[in-house]
Enzyme design. Structure first.
Site, PDB file in Angstrom:
ATOM      1  N   ASP A 254       0.843  -1.197   0.000  1.00  0.00           N
ATOM      2  CA  ASP A 254       0.000   0.000   0.000  1.00  0.00           C
ATOM      3  C   ASP A 254       0.875   1.243   0.000  1.00  0.00           C
ATOM      4  O   ASP A 254       1.665   1.464   0.926  1.00  0.00           O
ATOM      5  CB  ASP A 254      -0.888  -0.033   1.250  1.00  0.00           C
ATOM      6  N   GLN A 255       0.734   2.079  -1.018  1.00  0.00           N
ATOM      7  CA  GLN A 255       1.533   3.296  -1.086  1.00  0.00           C
ATOM      8  C   GLN A 255       1.120   4.342  -0.052  1.00  0.00           C
ATOM      9  O   GLN A 255       1.806   5.354   0.101  1.00  0.00           O
ATOM     10  CB  GLN A 255       1.481   3.910  -2.487  1.00  0.00           C
ATOM     11  N   HIS A 280      -3.025   8.169  -7.489  1.00  0.00           N
ATOM     12  CA  HIS A 280      -3.215   9.603  -7.760  1.00  0.00           C
ATOM     13  C   HIS A 280      -4.134  10.276  -6.749  1.00  0.00           C
ATOM     14  O   HIS A 280      -4.515  11.440  -6.935  1.00  0.00           O
ATOM     15  CB  HIS A 280      -3.717   9.851  -9.185  1.00  0.00           C
TER      16      HIS A 280
END
Length: 389
Positions: A254-255, A280
């Site tokens: 998970d970013q 984004h």
């Protein structure tokens, strides 16, 4: 952290590093990792690069790699699906491609050797069709000869790194970084060209294909081809087990998890290039920037794509307050002030942030920002020296 396909990663990195050194250093590394494993690394690259050729029947080749008194053989087959490889030796009735292991690795992975030693090709008697004497009256035999020649040309073309035009490579591999939705590749080429021949580590956030496991990886393959000595990591929240290559590995995570990103940076970094082409969502973008910038090498780059979402409320953006620091563009605007922090009273005397001290350049393009990492330690300008005369 889930990392796909790391069996030979140590050997790959060692060879990519030392291929830029002298012959003896590289030969020592080949001896250390083993000739067979070194040939595996080079042949995997050939398989990835070699373009399919429209053939009525597969064409086979014998690759013979020498290293001192040792030899390694690979049986290569090229057909409409591309190149494949098997261990071992074929009969004498196939074209034989002979090359030293050092020359093979240097030719495949180095961009600064336009005149690298070419492999020695022996055309087997099986290819010398008697009917091919002038004027080539036997059309079927001539067609076979032409097909075999095209196959050999495609194979030998894979022995060099190939084109350096990122726009062309984007189209070749189906990436959307040029012509599809975006026009990023010309900017990347301007900044990344000096790194093309270097042994770098590149991380791209967002492999593509959303939750569909069989899709994605196009940009990773583009980067793998553009940087022939790079190891390329792709991070995605969805599992992408099919995304792998000679120098590509997929990571699931998970970013928006700073602890995970720090672990990733410590285990796989430091990176020369990080590209955020992930969700984004503005919160995710700023979390990733904060967590991963420390894991970028000095002289490296941190890139954020698709900045249009900074103005889209549905992604956590703000189209009213354009200085909102919780948005990606708002955070980047703060980096501009940080770049000049030595001129700001109160910020230059011990209260500067990590990014203040470690960002030395900011390059903005349409929907794209490239952050340059380094030591920001220029002395402040004297106010008295700026008084107009």
């Amino acid at each position: 952290m889930t990392l796909v396909g790391v069996e030979q990663w140590g050997a790959v990195e060692a060879l990519l590093l030392d291929v830029g050194c002298g012959h003896e250093r590289l030969r020592t590394t080949i001896d250390r990792v083993g000739v067979e494993k070194a040939v595996d690394v080079a042949v995997a690259e050939l398989v990835e690069r070699c373009r399919p050729v429209p053939l009525s029947a597969p064409v086979r080749f014998q690759l013979e790699v020498t290293c001192g008194g040792q030899e390694a053989g690979r049986a290569l087959t090229l057909d409409t699906d591309g190149l494949s490889s098997k261990y071992g030796w074929l009969s004498a009735n196939v074209p034989r491609i002979r090359i030293d292991a050092v020359d093979l690795l240097r030719g495949v992975f180095r961009t600064d050797l336009p005149n690298a030693p070419a492999p020695v090709v022996t055309w087997s008697d099986a290819w010398a069709d008697e009917s091919l004497t002038y004027p080539y009256a036997d059309e079927a035999a001539f067609d076979r000869f032409q097909a075999r020649t095209s196959a050999m040309q495609a194979l030998l073309a894979a022995f060099t790194p190939g084109p350096a035009n990122l726009g062309e490579l984007s189209v070749t591999f189906g990436s959307d970084k040029w012509a599809s939705f975006h026009w990023y590749t010309q900017h990347y080429q301007r900044h990344f060209a000096p790194l093309r021949g270097e042994p770098i580590r590149l991380l791209e956030i967002g492999i593509g294909g959303y939750q569909h496991s069989g899709y994605g990886g196009e940009s990773l393959r583009m980067w793998q081809r553009y940087f022939p000595r790079a190891v390329v990591y792709g991070l995605d929240i969805f599992a992408k087990p099919h995304v792998r290559g000679p120098r590509i590995r997929a990571v699931q995570g998970d970013q928006n998890d700073p602890g995970f990103l720090d672990e990733l940076g410590r285990e796989l970094g430091p990176f020369d290039i990080v590209i955020d082409d992930g969700s984004h969502i503005n919160e995710h973008v700023t979390t990733s920037l904060h967590a991963l910038l420390p894991h970028v090498r000095p002289g490296g780059y941190y890139v954020i794509e698709d900045l249009q979402t900074s103005y889209w409320p549905g992604y956590g953006g703000d189209d009213a307050d354009l200085t909102n620091a919780s948005t990606s563009v708002g955070r980047l605007k703060e980096l501009v002030d940080g770049l000049n922090n030595m001129e700001i009273p109160g910020r230059s005397n011990g209260r500067s942030s990590y990014s203040d001290r470690n960002v030395i350049g900011l390059h903005f393009y349409h929907n794209l920002a490239i952050v340059e990492k380094g030591t920001n330690a220029e002395a402040a300008a004297s106010a008295s020296s700026c008084v107009p005369s």
